[in-house]
Design a protein around this motif. Structure first.
Motif, PDB file in Angstrom:
ATOM      1  N   ASP A  14       0.749  -1.208  -0.110  1.00 33.46           N
ATOM      2  CA  ASP A  14       0.100   0.023   0.018  1.00 33.46           C
ATOM      3  C   ASP A  14       0.681   0.985   0.169  1.00 33.46           C
ATOM      4  N   PHE A  15       0.347   2.482  -0.688  1.00 31.77           N
ATOM      5  CA  PHE A  15       0.931   3.924  -0.597  1.00 31.77           C
ATOM      6  C   PHE A  15       0.161   4.361   0.352  1.00 31.77           C
ATOM      7  N   THR A  17      -0.836   7.998   1.064  1.00 27.20           N
ATOM      8  CA  THR A  17      -0.908   9.167   0.395  1.00 27.20           C
ATOM      9  C   THR A  17      -1.643  10.348   1.352  1.00 27.20           C
ATOM     10  N   VAL A  22      -3.436   3.863  -1.298  1.00 25.54           N
ATOM     11  CA  VAL A  22      -3.441   3.414  -2.592  1.00 25.54           C
ATOM     12  C   VAL A  22      -3.097   1.878  -2.591  1.00 25.54           C
ATOM     13  N   HIS A  23      -3.854   0.761  -2.794  1.00 28.40           N
ATOM     14  CA  HIS A  23      -3.702  -0.481  -2.922  1.00 28.40           C
ATOM     15  C   HIS A  23      -2.740  -0.718  -4.261  1.00 28.40           C
ATOM     16  N   ALA A  24      -1.476  -0.722  -4.070  1.00 31.25           N
ATOM     17  CA  ALA A  24      -0.576  -0.953  -5.510  1.00 31.25           C
ATOM     18  C   ALA A  24      -0.469  -2.184  -5.764  1.00 31.25           C
ATOM     19  N   GLY A  45       1.097   1.543 -13.909  1.00 33.34           N
ATOM     20  CA  GLY A  45       0.268   1.726 -12.968  1.00 33.34           C
ATOM     21  C   GLY A  45      -0.239   0.330 -12.472  1.00 33.34           C
ATOM     22  N   GLY A  47       1.284  -2.271 -11.153  1.00 32.90           N
ATOM     23  CA  GLY A  47       1.938  -2.646 -10.024  1.00 32.90           C
ATOM     24  C   GLY A  47       3.155  -3.453 -10.332  1.00 32.90           C
ATOM     25  N   VAL A  50       6.416  -2.017  -8.837  1.00 33.31           N
ATOM     26  CA  VAL A  50       6.311  -2.116  -7.382  1.00 33.31           C
ATOM     27  C   VAL A  50       6.428  -3.515  -6.739  1.00 33.31           C
ATOM     28  N   ALA A  64       5.464   3.620   1.273  1.00 39.31           N
ATOM     29  CA  ALA A  64       5.073   2.677   0.745  1.00 39.31           C
ATOM     30  C   ALA A  64       5.410   1.588   1.726  1.00 39.31           C
ATOM     31  N   HIS A 232      -4.202  -3.052 -12.218  1.00 42.20           N
ATOM     32  CA  HIS A 232      -4.607  -2.437 -10.889  1.00 42.20           C
ATOM     33  C   HIS A 232      -4.041  -3.388  -9.712  1.00 42.20           C
ATOM     34  N   GLY A 233      -2.670  -3.738  -9.791  1.00 40.02           N
ATOM     35  CA  GLY A 233      -2.212  -4.383  -8.561  1.00 40.02           C
ATOM     36  C   GLY A 233      -2.588  -5.849  -8.533  1.00 40.02           C
TER      37      GLY A 233
END
Length: 293
Positions: A14-15, A17, A22-24, A45, A47, A50, A64, A232-233
């Motif tokens: 997770d990030f 912010t 944001v669930h990366a 984006g 993921g 990451v 993060a 989307h991760g």
């Protein structure tokens, strides 16, 4: 059955912010066998970077956080390691090839000095031995006139030559695993193929396992035996490269495949503007995603 070299299990990142969490990366699982080359594919984006950087503990910001899961490398969970222990793993056992070679190299030091520093940091060898190992690494990546390039600065090399140097640094200590994050993005098509062929040769000669992060299915088809598709991760699809590219099961993968340029089109299809055709096909395929998940 042999244990996987790398086993990412239900990884969550997770990030945190100012606008919320944001669930990366969401429960991502990926395995990599010794000597295997796997592609990790997805749009910006998704993921994928990451996920790969989490392996080395290099997320780059305190915002993060790895919230769950495990990253098992050679039977040990890297998430349980201290920062000091991870410094002993980075470079020695897991190498990193970044997409921007110019920013990855220090402009103030020669190529040789940077290679020697990495080798001496991870191996207890003298400067002369480290110099010989550095030269061997440049020879391994087929850099022209490696002895002369040892004295060169990064700005004196071409983009393809700098990328070879970054790969040489990543391989200087002969790691078992190489993480290659978009290793050919900034290169022209001819040089891209040379770099990909180099990675294949390294895999064959050294048995180095490689995880290639990319958005390009051309890269995957050229070098990878296995592929994981992310969006989307989350993992949308995974399997052998042949199976995923020839018969993609998930609508998102099908949408990505439909966006790959086609050399042979009939006249009726060619008459539709390419951008409109791809957008329509992509929307149609992705709209079915809710029905299959």
């Amino acid at each position: 059955m042999n244990e996987p070299l790398l086993d990412i299990q239900n990884l969550r990142v997770d990030f945190h912010t100012d606008g919320g969490v944001v669930h990366a990366v969401r429960n991502v699982s990926i395995t990599l066998a010794p000597g295997e080359i796997r592609g990790l594919v997805g749009e910006s984006g998704s993921g994928k970077s990451v996920t790969s950087l989490s392996v080395l503990g290099l997320l780059g910001t305190p915002r993060a956080r790895v919230e769950g899961g495990a990253i098992v490398f050679r039977g040990e969970n890297l998430l349980d390691k201290t920062e000091k222990e991870m410094r002993g793993i980075r470079g020695s056992h897991i190498g990193l090839v970044s997409q921007n070679a110019l920013s990855a190299l220090d402009p103030s030091f020669t190529i040789g000095a940077q290679l020697i520093e990495v080798i001496r940091l991870h191996q207890k060898v003298g400067k002369e031995t480290a110099r010989k190992k550095a030269l061997e690494s440049l020879e391994l990546v087929a850099l022209p006139d490696p002895a002369r390039r040892m004295k060169a600065y990064p700005h004196e090399l071409s983009g393809g030559q700098r990328q070879r140097v970054v790969i040489a640094i990543a391989l200087a200590c002969r790691p078992e695993l190489l993480l290659a994050d978009e290793p050919t993005t900034a290169l022209d098509a001819t040089v891209q193929k040379q770099i990909l062929d180099l990675l294949l040769e390294i895999n064959r000669e050294l048995g180095t396992a490689i995880l290639i992060v990319t958005h390009d299915f051309g890269v995957v088809s050229h070098v990878c035996s296995q592929v994981t598709v992310m969006r989307h991760g989350e993992v949308m699809e995974a399997g052998t490269t042949a199976a995923v590219l020839e018969e993609p099961k998930h609508p998102y993968t099908q949408g990505l495949m439909s966006a790959v340029p086609k050399l042979h089109l009939d006249d009726a299809t060619r008459a539709v503007p390419r951008s409109n055709r791809r957008l329509y096909e992509f929307k149609q395929l992705v709209s079915a995603q809710g029905e299959t998940r």
